[in-house]
Design an enzyme around this catalytic site. Structure first.
Site, PDB file in Angstrom:
ATOM      1  CE1 TYR A  51       3.815   0.729   7.223  1.00  0.00           C
ATOM      2  CE2 TYR A  51       1.955  -0.753   6.960  1.00  0.00           C
ATOM      3  CZ  TYR A  51       3.224  -0.348   6.606  1.00  0.00           C
ATOM      4  OH  TYR A  51       3.898  -1.007   5.623  1.00  0.00           O
ATOM      5  CD  GLU A  53       3.443   4.891   6.396  1.00  0.00           C
ATOM      6  OE1 GLU A  53       2.717   4.641   7.375  1.00  0.00           O
ATOM      7  OE2 GLU A  53       3.547   4.159   5.387  1.00  0.00           O
ATOM      8  CG  ASP A 197      28.794   5.490  10.126  1.00  0.00           C
ATOM      9  OD1 ASP A 197      28.470   5.045  11.248  1.00  0.00           O
ATOM     10  OD2 ASP A 197      28.714   4.826   9.079  1.00  0.00           O
ATOM     11  CB  THR A 223      24.057   0.626  13.841  1.00  0.00           C
ATOM     12  OG1 THR A 223      25.366   0.539  14.396  1.00  0.00           O
ATOM     13  CG2 THR A 223      24.128   0.523  12.332  1.00  0.00           C
ATOM     14  CE  LYS A 226      27.992  -2.003  13.235  1.00  0.00           C
ATOM     15  NZ  LYS A 226      27.070  -1.154  12.460  1.00  0.00           N
ATOM     16  NE  ARG A 232      20.993  -6.191  12.467  1.00  0.00           N
ATOM     17  CZ  ARG A 232      22.197  -6.679  12.199  1.00  0.00           C
ATOM     18  NH1 ARG A 232      22.633  -7.728  12.850  1.00  0.00           N
ATOM     19  NH2 ARG A 232      22.958  -6.145  11.288  1.00  0.00           N
TER      20      ARG A 232
HETATM   21  N1  DSN Z   1      28.375  -4.693   9.027  1.00  0.00           N
HETATM   22  C1  DSN Z   1      28.963  -3.759   9.945  1.00  0.00           C
HETATM   23  C2  DSN Z   1      30.248  -4.227  10.517  1.00  0.00           C
HETATM   24  O1  DSN Z   1      30.390  -5.430  10.713  1.00  0.00           O
HETATM   25  O2  DSN Z   1      31.131  -3.443  10.791  1.00  0.00           O
HETATM   26  C3  DSN Z   1      29.105  -2.408   9.357  1.00  0.00           C
HETATM   27  O3  DSN Z   1      27.870  -1.925   9.046  1.00  0.00           O
END
Ligand code: DSN
Length: 415
Positions: A51, A53, A197, A223, A226, A232
């Site tokens: 942990y 924080e 984003d 994120t 991707k 993730r």
């Molecule tokens: N779930 C994602 C996507 O497939 O584009 C977006 O956050």
């Protein structure tokens, strides 16, 4: 995974089956990828036991000698890779990262602006069923009805009229380059926070295959899993003047302890992305998407905006006499995995819309190229003509599996 097999064969077997699925199918969901074994090892490490924080050198728990260094390393690498003034690597994923931006700069009821979900935006850009569309007043710009490109005039007019506190650029189903300058200009004019984003395109930005929003935006969220090909997780890049507000919004505003195993995996992915090989990868993602788009057009498929500049192709299957859901389900049986998706101005409901969304980050990680994009388009045409013919679907699945033997997936054993 010997220990897991001995302790919990049920979960072990499910992971083994999912491993085979990821190995033996062509994965075209544009938000998915294959992480490296190095990222898997960091993510699956004992860091999950700790942990932490707070932030480095200012924690609420002792024993942070190594965790602080890991988090600072991830921050240093994020800054270097994207050229940002500073970064927060603690958001659990993209949605909490976006929530942190709203929490930092808005009060409930304030106007926020984003691309409508059914035009390619994201739930957290102010869609009604999301807390972001409920707790704030959402203002939604759209795509132009003819070009299916972002309607920058509409965005500017709406911004001037409603004066949103945050202007969000970024998309989950938009196949074209986003021009960040008109957003930055209007945000400056109305003194809004300009947030991008870039979750879908972060890997392309890192590799120089899409213009970077970092110099123009106040804040950039993403994120990490991707096109960036990490675990993730979430990441916020920002100007130094926003650090205090953003950091406070992430912790203690929205989250408790950061997921240190994920932070380590992000650090590894950022190191991998800061290489010549990753630049080649990012450009290859786009090249593959463009080959796939051209091959699909040849096979008579309709593409939203007529093609792609990035990692993503949005196919309108109406003229093939089908809809997104049955087509995606038949493709899955044929070993090709994508998701059904609305197209701009879609008359159909989101659970069975007019399109499917395809992306090339994962198949590019497996080393595929132009010839494979052509095979893919051929298979998709065969599936479209044989939606209910189980024999044809099974034959295509067999051919797909055979092809994939020549393209091992990072992080996945060959057999
Ligand atoms: N779930 C994602 C996507 O497939 O584009 C977006 O956050």
């Amino acid at each position: 995974m010997k220990a897991l097999k001995a302790i919990d064969s049920e979960i072990y077997d499910l992971i083994a089956s999912e491993t085979e699925r990821q190995r033996d199918k062509i994965r075209l969901i544009p938000s998915e990828n294959y992480v490296s074994t190095a990222v898997l090892e960091a993510t699956g490490s004992i860091l999950t036991n700790k942990y932490s924080e707070g932030y480095a050198k200012k924690r609420y728990y002792e024993g942070q000698q190594f965790i602080d260094v890991i988090e600072l390393t991830a921050i240093r690498r994020a800054k270097a890779l994207f050229g940002s003034e500073t970064a927060n690597v603690q958001p659990y994923s993209g949605s909490p990262a976006n929530l942190a931006v709203y929490f930092a700069f808005c009060r409930p009821g304030d106007p926020i602006m984003g691309l409508a979900l059914d035009h390619g935006g994201h739930l957290t850009h102010g869609w009604g069923v999301s807390i972001t569309g409920d707790y704030f007043e959402p203002i939604r710009y759209q795509l132009h009805p003819e070009t299916h490109r972002i309607d920058y005039d509409m965005m500017r007019d709406l911004a001037k009229k409603h004066r949103p506190k945050v202007i969000m650029a970024g998309a989950t189903a938009y196949p074209r380059i986003i021009d960040f300058e008109p957003f930055a200009d209007i945000a400056r004019e109305i003194e809004a926070i300009f947030c991008v984003d870039m979750a879908h395109i972060a890997g392309l930005v890192a590799g120089g295959a899409h213009p970077s929003p970092v110099p123009l935006a106040d804040v950039v969220t993403t994120t990490t899993h991707k096109s960036l090909r990490g675990p993730r997780g979430g990441l916020i890049l920002m100007k130094k003047k926003h650090r205090k507000a953003i950091n406070r919004a992430v912790f203690p505003g929205l989250q408790g302890g950061p997921h240190n195993h994920t932070t380590a995996g992000i650090a590894v992915a950022l190191k991998e992305a800061d290489t010549e090989a990753f630049k080649v990868y990012a450009h290859k993602i786009v090249e593959n998407a463009q080959h796939l788009a051209a091959s699909l057009l040849e096979k008579g498929f309709d593409l939203v905006s007529g093609g792609t500049d990035n990692h993503l192709v949005l196919v309108d299957v109406t003229k093939r006499g089908t809809t997104g859901k049955p087509f995606a389900k038949a493709l899955d049986k044929a070993g090709i995995v994508c998701n059904y998706n609305t197209v701009p101005f879609d008359p159909r409901p989101p659970m069975d819309p007019s399109g499917v969304r395809l992306g090339t980050p994962a198949i590019t990680s497996r080393g595929m190229g132009k010839a494979e994009m052509e095979s893919l388009a051929n298979w998709m045409a065969r599936v479209a003509e044989n939606l209910e013919n189980e024999d044809v679907l099974a034959r295509v699945a067999g051919e797909v599996k055979e092809l994939l033997k020549a393209f091992p997936a990072p992080g996945i054993p060959v057999d």
